[in-house]
Design a protein around this motif. Structure first.
Motif, PDB file in Angstrom:
ATOM      1  N   ALA A  24       0.821  -1.206   0.000  1.00  0.00           N
ATOM      2  CA  ALA A  24       0.000   0.000   0.000  1.00  0.00           C
ATOM      3  C   ALA A  24       0.858   1.260   0.000  1.00  0.00           C
ATOM      4  N   SER A  25       1.973   1.252   0.723  1.00  0.00           N
ATOM      5  CA  SER A  25       2.834   2.428   0.748  1.00  0.00           C
ATOM      6  C   SER A  25       3.475   2.658  -0.616  1.00  0.00           C
ATOM      7  N   LEU A  26       3.829   1.599  -1.302  1.00  0.00           N
ATOM      8  CA  LEU A  26       4.398   1.725  -2.645  1.00  0.00           C
ATOM      9  C   LEU A  26       3.376   2.311  -3.607  1.00  0.00           C
ATOM     10  N   VAL A  27       2.132   1.863  -3.511  1.00  0.00           N
ATOM     11  CA  VAL A  27       1.064   2.384  -4.358  1.00  0.00           C
ATOM     12  C   VAL A  27       0.863   3.870  -4.085  1.00  0.00           C
ATOM     13  N   ALA A  28       0.885   4.277  -2.809  1.00  0.00           N
ATOM     14  CA  ALA A  28       0.698   5.684  -2.458  1.00  0.00           C
ATOM     15  C   ALA A  28       1.830   6.540  -3.011  1.00  0.00           C
ATOM     16  N   VAL A  29       3.056   6.055  -2.954  1.00  0.00           N
ATOM     17  CA  VAL A  29       4.203   6.811  -3.475  1.00  0.00           C
ATOM     18  C   VAL A  29       4.101   6.958  -4.982  1.00  0.00           C
ATOM     19  N   VAL A  30       3.778   5.879  -5.673  1.00  0.00           N
ATOM     20  CA  VAL A  30       3.644   5.938  -7.134  1.00  0.00           C
ATOM     21  C   VAL A  30       2.522   6.886  -7.516  1.00  0.00           C
TER      22      VAL A  30
END
Length: 53
Positions: A24-30
């Protein structure tokens, strides 16, 4: 500006990413990077299709 639901979704993904330290954190950063690129390239519009910048 008409995109409150998208903002709430982004906030939820960000908080889930902090709590879970997962995908989820990777998705938010992207997602944030895509939004930043759209802002810097003047392709950001409001819910009616009007340019914001």
């Amino acid at each position: 500006m008409g995109y409150k639901q998208i903002g709430y979704i982004q906030l939820g993904i960000f908080i889930a990413g902090i709590l879970l330290l997962d995908l989820a954190s990777l998705v938010a950063v992207v997602w944030a990077l895509v939004d930043a690129i759209m802002i810097f390239t003047d392709k950001l519009t409001d819910s009616n299709g009007n340019k914001l910048i």
